[in-house]
Scaffold this active site. Structure first.
Site, PDB file in Angstrom:
ATOM      1  N   ASP A  42     -33.711  62.978 -28.824  1.00 44.94           N
ATOM      2  CA  ASP A  42     -32.994  63.551 -29.951  1.00 44.94           C
ATOM      3  C   ASP A  42     -33.031  62.551 -31.098  1.00 44.94           C
ATOM      4  O   ASP A  42     -33.680  61.509 -31.012  1.00 44.94           O
ATOM      5  CB  ASP A  42     -31.550  63.919 -29.562  1.00 44.94           C
ATOM      6  CG  ASP A  42     -30.750  62.714 -29.074  1.00 44.94           C
ATOM      7  OD1 ASP A  42     -31.266  61.581 -29.167  1.00 44.94           O
ATOM      8  OD2 ASP A  42     -29.618  62.913 -28.605  1.00 44.94           O
ATOM      9  N   GLU A  54     -31.986  53.661 -22.477  1.00 43.17           N
ATOM     10  CA  GLU A  54     -30.711  53.223 -23.050  1.00 43.17           C
ATOM     11  C   GLU A  54     -29.760  52.592 -22.043  1.00 43.17           C
ATOM     12  O   GLU A  54     -29.136  51.587 -22.322  1.00 43.17           O
ATOM     13  CB  GLU A  54     -29.969  54.397 -23.712  1.00 43.17           C
ATOM     14  CG  GLU A  54     -30.653  54.973 -24.917  1.00 43.17           C
ATOM     15  CD  GLU A  54     -31.373  56.245 -24.561  1.00 43.17           C
ATOM     16  OE1 GLU A  54     -32.005  56.255 -23.489  1.00 43.17           O
ATOM     17  OE2 GLU A  54     -31.318  57.204 -25.329  1.00 43.17           O
ATOM     18  N   ASP A 101     -33.631  58.693 -25.440  1.00 46.75           N
ATOM     19  CA  ASP A 101     -33.387  60.132 -25.400  1.00 46.75           C
ATOM     20  C   ASP A 101     -34.195  60.897 -26.443  1.00 46.75           C
ATOM     21  O   ASP A 101     -34.561  60.370 -27.502  1.00 46.75           O
ATOM     22  CB  ASP A 101     -31.894  60.424 -25.605  1.00 46.75           C
ATOM     23  CG  ASP A 101     -31.058  59.962 -24.427  1.00 46.75           C
ATOM     24  OD1 ASP A 101     -31.619  59.863 -23.323  1.00 46.75           O
ATOM     25  OD2 ASP A 101     -29.863  59.691 -24.607  1.00 46.75           O
ATOM     26  N   HIS A 109     -34.823  70.345 -26.331  1.00 46.40           N
ATOM     27  CA  HIS A 109     -35.205  71.722 -26.596  1.00 46.40           C
ATOM     28  C   HIS A 109     -34.984  72.659 -25.419  1.00 46.40           C
ATOM     29  O   HIS A 109     -35.646  73.661 -25.269  1.00 46.40           O
ATOM     30  CB  HIS A 109     -36.668  71.750 -27.040  1.00 46.40           C
ATOM     31  CG  HIS A 109     -36.924  70.865 -28.227  1.00 46.40           C
ATOM     32  ND1 HIS A 109     -36.351  71.096 -29.454  1.00 46.40           N
ATOM     33  CD2 HIS A 109     -37.641  69.717 -28.352  1.00 46.40           C
ATOM     34  CE1 HIS A 109     -36.734  70.140 -30.306  1.00 46.40           C
ATOM     35  NE2 HIS A 109     -37.508  69.295 -29.653  1.00 46.40           N
ATOM     36  N   ARG A 148     -27.275  66.636 -24.518  1.00 50.52           N
ATOM     37  CA  ARG A 148     -27.058  66.816 -25.959  1.00 50.52           C
ATOM     38  C   ARG A 148     -28.129  67.769 -26.481  1.00 50.52           C
ATOM     39  O   ARG A 148     -29.255  67.368 -26.745  1.00 50.52           O
ATOM     40  CB  ARG A 148     -27.113  65.482 -26.704  1.00 50.52           C
ATOM     41  CG  ARG A 148     -25.974  64.552 -26.339  1.00 50.52           C
ATOM     42  CD  ARG A 148     -25.933  63.328 -27.241  1.00 50.52           C
ATOM     43  NE  ARG A 148     -24.849  62.439 -26.859  1.00 50.52           N
ATOM     44  CZ  ARG A 148     -24.951  61.407 -26.048  1.00 50.52           C
ATOM     45  NH1 ARG A 148     -26.142  61.121 -25.518  1.00 50.52           N
ATOM     46  NH2 ARG A 148     -23.929  60.644 -25.758  1.00 50.52           N
ATOM     47  N   GLU A 159     -30.762  60.585 -32.263  1.00 44.86           N
ATOM     48  CA  GLU A 159     -30.167  59.303 -31.908  1.00 44.86           C
ATOM     49  C   GLU A 159     -31.144  58.479 -31.071  1.00 44.86           C
ATOM     50  O   GLU A 159     -31.326  57.285 -31.288  1.00 44.86           O
ATOM     51  CB  GLU A 159     -28.874  59.555 -31.122  1.00 44.86           C
ATOM     52  CG  GLU A 159     -28.037  58.319 -30.921  1.00 44.86           C
ATOM     53  CD  GLU A 159     -26.925  58.196 -31.935  1.00 44.86           C
ATOM     54  OE1 GLU A 159     -26.180  57.221 -31.852  1.00 44.86           O
ATOM     55  OE2 GLU A 159     -26.820  59.066 -32.823  1.00 44.86           O
ATOM     56  N   TYR A 211     -30.893  66.905 -20.002  1.00 48.37           N
ATOM     57  CA  TYR A 211     -30.235  66.188 -21.101  1.00 48.37           C
ATOM     58  C   TYR A 211     -29.067  66.984 -21.646  1.00 48.37           C
ATOM     59  O   TYR A 211     -29.162  68.195 -21.862  1.00 48.37           O
ATOM     60  CB  TYR A 211     -31.254  65.915 -22.205  1.00 48.37           C
ATOM     61  CG  TYR A 211     -30.760  64.952 -23.249  1.00 48.37           C
ATOM     62  CD1 TYR A 211     -30.226  63.721 -22.886  1.00 48.37           C
ATOM     63  CD2 TYR A 211     -30.825  65.278 -24.593  1.00 48.37           C
ATOM     64  CE1 TYR A 211     -29.774  62.829 -23.843  1.00 48.37           C
ATOM     65  CE2 TYR A 211     -30.380  64.389 -25.565  1.00 48.37           C
ATOM     66  CZ  TYR A 211     -29.851  63.170 -25.183  1.00 48.37           C
ATOM     67  OH  TYR A 211     -29.397  62.286 -26.131  1.00 48.37           O
TER      68      TYR A 211
END
Length: 953
Positions: free
Chosen positions: A99, A11, A97, A373, A328, A101, A326
């Site tokens: 997740d 990203e 990422d 996770h 988030r 998103e 990470y």
């Protein structure tokens, strides 16, 4: 890119640079710079699309809720670059990422790039050499369930925002927005302020004193104790009063006032005490779990005074540069490698006795927890201490890394252990002859008072040696920073029946406090506890409600504006289900079910929007029907809040104002009005305060006299932006039969009344007609520049008094100088070098080192729109949450890289834009997409943006 290389897409540029350093020359690592496409604004869609089923929302609600996507205008160049690089690659790695998103970004890239080479989904939760190599060896396919869940979320937010926001525009104010999470967050803040407005303070008194044992090793050591009982009845404390200011359960409770408390002090002063009871219990305290997104935001707010947005931005930078995992995540669990690293480091730094025999295991209480996770922790299989990274990072990054490191290491350390002692002391005395009745005791009678004290002695600090969790304050407790530490609160050795001495008995008065306002930390906690929204979106949600003007910051406290009161009232009365806490939490659970493959997204969206699941069985009122059947909404009533005694606050177009509707006025005249200053919080606008505002700035109240040169009446008023003077011009007369357009033009041509803000040294109470005429004389002509022939004037502006000569302005030393400065003095001021804009380049505010891309020095400068970072070629305004003092070299490099990636802003006319409208790209149906593989899904189907969702979340 040479043939045979592998293309890796992430990203952000910072993330790309870090990963490229690990992968070597066989890999090309490029950044998409967030999302590349999203649902467009319907007004920006091609003409043929506007007329079709996608025209209202960019979503075909009657066709399976298919979305229509467009590549962002500033991302078309980036997409072209990626396509060019892909032509020379033999493999594509989507490394966004781990997740929902990130999965959505990967899916959108797949749809736009249409790769003809093998595609692999590469995921990792930390950016270290070991983690990247493991990710390369363990690639997977795209998770279409996560894509479905995120696409549903994006479509849901579009439907919610685009259906409800227009109602706010019509009934409250243009430009407002409603959103699934932002509206509920605003409601929480408004409801808390309503509680504060309704709160009635209650006063109560207590008695405290100091005591010491008469014998033993601790004789002479004094400790404090507080009165808890009088003749067997408990003494009222703050917790015993309701928000209405009355005792919740008055039976069996003694409510002391000042007189009663003073009488007890007199009766008990210097009387001996006896230990009635002594209880000792073991004390054990366990460490807090490692950080999740939510708890990191809360703790950074408490300990570092960082906003949620600032915390997430700083954490993002730490993650992308390989310092933390990470950021988030809903999960507090640690991997085996992380647990071993934390235990190993705790033993090395504090000793093996500080590490329990078995690793601690933490699990999430949220059954829908997903995202990455693992908890937020230092990156790597071996953690670097704060001291080891201090040479590489500083400011906010270092503070946040240190906080994460301490929390992670402490989570694997031993419990803190000790003992807690609670003692109750009985003191007997005789009330004086003039004492009031206290409980069952009257004047002249004997009374027994019981004092209580407790203390904790920490025998083994355990995890406290590394970290202690902060907490929010409430209305009954002092701030955590004001509390004594556990070691300070110890009691001397004593036993039941021991005699003690007393001294310094004193009566203390207290008043109950209103419920505390939310801080960013406590609001995040409240949202998470209710299951509303995702922790990864809380920072943006809080930013949105602040940017929209719904919530203002007063220090750490979040204060709702009157605008928020009007918006929430409308939503409560006409969209009650949409801002119901349980309903909103249930929606989040449903989205989790879609991510888990347990719920089908089209059926769920059909139920939400149309009120049925597609089977024909109605299951309640959907959003569409709710909006269609709103009925009449009285905008004036929605925007009115009663203050009391006939005073009403109204949310007007230009801000809030109050009206005294009980005042007697002539027919056709408005009741007395006054603007409400921005610094008056809703709970501070009492009837008394409102009357004060009406008296000091009533509409046309302060008539100062008549201007002898014009004959107009001069008045002084109080406005939203401060007091001012103005002239009352006669009412204009217009010809009968004018059209609306002609009447508007005629009104626009009318002369405007002169106005002038009061000087800082003036007030409405002291302003005179002479003062007012002087203010209305501005701008004042000082003279003419003999060299240029330009007129020089003195005037008052937004930033204070100044001189103006053409387009050249200079600051005056004082407000009074506007009326006294002479032409020679003005010419002397202009002869001096200009210190503001237009002068020679000022020195940089901060130097940050060399930019790795351009090789030029990076500096911070002050610009027209605030501070900005530049390398001489690329400029980027500093975001609101990054200060000049705190910005790091890494942040500056990332900001410049993002600006370069966007490329220059192209100015195109609407006509040209229409000619170059993008081709239609509607999503295919689920049935068609089902025949594709997970990594080659049919084009035009997926969603959210890492840019803020329009008028939604």
């Amino acid at each position: 890119m040479s043939a045979g290389r592998k293309l890796v897409i992430v990203e952000s540029p910072a993330k790309a640079r870090t990963i490229a350093g690990y992968l070597g020359d066989d890999y090309a690592v490029e950044a998409s710079v967030g999302h590349i496409r999203d649902l467009p604004q319907p007004s920006d869609m091609p003409a043929d699309m506007k007329k079709g089923p996608f025209g209202k929302f960019a979503v075909n609600v009657d066709g399976g809720f298919e979305p229509y996507y467009e590549v962002y205008a500033d991302k078309k160049k980036k997409v072209a670059e990626l396509k060019k690089l892909l032509k020379d690659a033999d493999e594509l790695y989507l490394a966004t990422d781990e997740d929902r998103e990130g999965e959505a970004i990967a899916w959108h890239l797949l749809q736009e790039l249409k790769p003809k080479v093998p595609v692999k989904r590469m995921v990792f939760h930390e950016i270290t050499r070991e983690a990247i190599n493991r990710a390369l060896e363990n690639t997977r396919e795209l998770d279409t369930r996560l894509v479905d869940a995120q696409e549903t979320r994006r479509i849901l937010d579009r439907l919610y925002g685009y259906e409800v926001s227009p109602v706010l525009w019509r009934k409250v104010r243009q430009g407002l927005s409603a959103g699934r999470v932002q509206s509920v967050a605003t409601r929480l803040v408004v409801e808390r302020e309503r509680e504060r407005m309704a709160f009635v303070s209650a006063s109560y008194w207590d008695v405290s004193g100091e005591f010491t044992t008469l014998a033993g090793p601790d004789a002479g050591e004094w400790f404090s104790a507080k009165l808890t009982q009088v003749d067997g009845a408990r003494v009222a404390s703050g917790r015993d009063f309701s928000d209405a200011g009355v005792l919740k359960t008055p039976q069996g409770i003694v409510h002391l006032d000042e007189t009663a408390a003073a009488a007890l002090v007199t009766a008990l002063a210097d009387q001996p005490a006896v230990v009635r009871s002594l209880e000792t219990k073991p004390y054990t305290r366990r460490p807090a779990a490692p950080f999740t997104t939510s708890t990191l935001q809360q703790e950074a707010s408490r300990k570092l005074r960082m906003s949620s947005r600032q915390t997430m931005r700083t954490a993002q930078s730490l993650y992308e540069n390989g310092y933390i995992t990470y950021m988030r995540t809903d999960s507090p669990s640690l991997s085996t490698q992380a647990t071993d690293a934390a235990r190993r480091q705790a033993a090395e730094l504090y000793g093996p006795e500080f590490v329990p025999s078995a690793p601690r295991v933490y699990t999430s209480k949220n059954k829908g927890a997903q995202e990455a996770h693992e908890a937020i922790r230092p990156a790597g299989d071996a953690f670097r201490t704060p001291a080891q990274v201090s040479r590489e990072i500083s400011g906010d990054q270092f503070k946040l890394y240190e906080l994460i490191w301490k929390r992670t290491v402490a989570s694997q350390m031993a419990d803190a252990r000790g003992s807690t002692a609670s003692v109750r002391l009985a003191v007997t005395g005789t009330l004086g002859s003039d004492a009031p009745t206290i409980g069952r005791a009257s004047a002249g009678s004997t009374t027994e008072a019981v004092f209580a004290a407790s203390g904790t002695v920490i025998a083994f600090r355990g995890f406290l040696a590394a970290y202690e969790e902060g907490r929010d304050t409430d209305r009954y407790d002092a701030p955590a920073t004001a509390k004594k530490t556990d070691d300070e609160a110890r009691l001397p050795q004593m036993a039941q029946g021991d005699d003690l001495s007393s001294r310094d008995l004193a009566a203390d008065g207290h008043a109950t406090s209103a419920p505390p306002r939310f801080t960013e930390a406590s609001l995040v906690k409240a949202l998470e506890e209710r299951g509303i929204g995702r922790p990864s979106t809380y920072a943006s949600t809080i930013s949105v409600i602040q940017d929209r003007g719904y919530v203002l910051s007063r220090g750490q406290a979040l204060v709702p504006s009157w605008l928020a009161f009007a918006v929430i009232r409308l939503l409560e009365e006409h969209f009650g289900q949409l801002i119901d806490y349980d309903f909103t939490a249930a929606m989040e659970a449903d989205l989790d079910a879609i991510a888990a493959g347990e719920t089908e997204r089209v059926a769920w969206l059909t139920k939400f929007y149309f009120g049925d699941d597609g089977s024909g069985a109605t299951s309640g009122e959907g959003l569409h029907e709710l909006v269609e059947n709103l009925g009449d909404i009285d905008a004036r009533e929605i925007n009115s809040i009663s203050i009391g005694e006939g005073i009403t606050l109204r949310v007007g177009r230009y801000g809030p104002y109050i009206e005294d509707t009980a005042a007697e006025v002539a027919e056709g005249e408005n009741p007395p009005r006054a603007s409400v200053p921005d610094d008056v919080a809703p709970d501070e606008l009492t009837v008394a305060k409102a009357r004060e505002l009406l008296e000091t700035q009533g509409e046309g109240d302060l008539v100062l006299g008549t201007d002898p040169s014009t004959g107009t009446t001069i008045v002084a008023k109080g406005g939203r932006y401060g007091p001012y003077v103005t002239e009352l011009l006669p009412e204009p007369e217009f010809e009968e039969g004018l059209s609306a357009a002609a009447l508007k033009r005629a009104k626009a041509a009318l002369p405007k009344p002169r106005t002038g803000s009061l000087l800082k040294t003036q007030s409405l109470q002291t302003i005179t007609l002479e003062d007012a005429l002087q203010l209305l004389s501005l701008p004042r002509v000082v003279g003419v520049d003999p060299e240029t022939g330009a007129e020089i004037t003195a005037q008052n502006g937004r930033y204070g008094p100044y001189l103006k000569k053409g387009t050249d302005s200079r600051t005056l030393p004082s407000e009074e100088a506007m009326f006294t400065v002479t032409l020679p003095e003005a010419l002397e001021i202009y002869a001096q070098p200009k210190r503001g804009r237009g002068a020679t380049a000022a020195p940089p505010l901060k130097e940050l080192g060399e930019d790795p891309t351009s090789g030029k020095p990076i500096v911070i400068k002050e610009g027209r729109f605030g501070a900005y970072v530049t390398d001489g070629a690329t400029n980027r305004t500093l975001p609101k949450d990054i200060t000049i003092e705190a910005i790091t070299h890494e942040q500056a490099v990332e900001l410049l890289a993002e600006k370069r990636a966007k490329g220059p802003v192209k100015k195109t006319t609407r006509a040209v834009a229409a000619k170059k409208a993008p081709a239609k790209k509607a999503a295919t149906t689920k049935a068609a997409a089902a025949s594709k593989t997970a990594v080659a899904k049919a084009p035009a189907k997926k969603a959210p943006a890492k840019k803020a969702a329009p008028a939604a979340e």
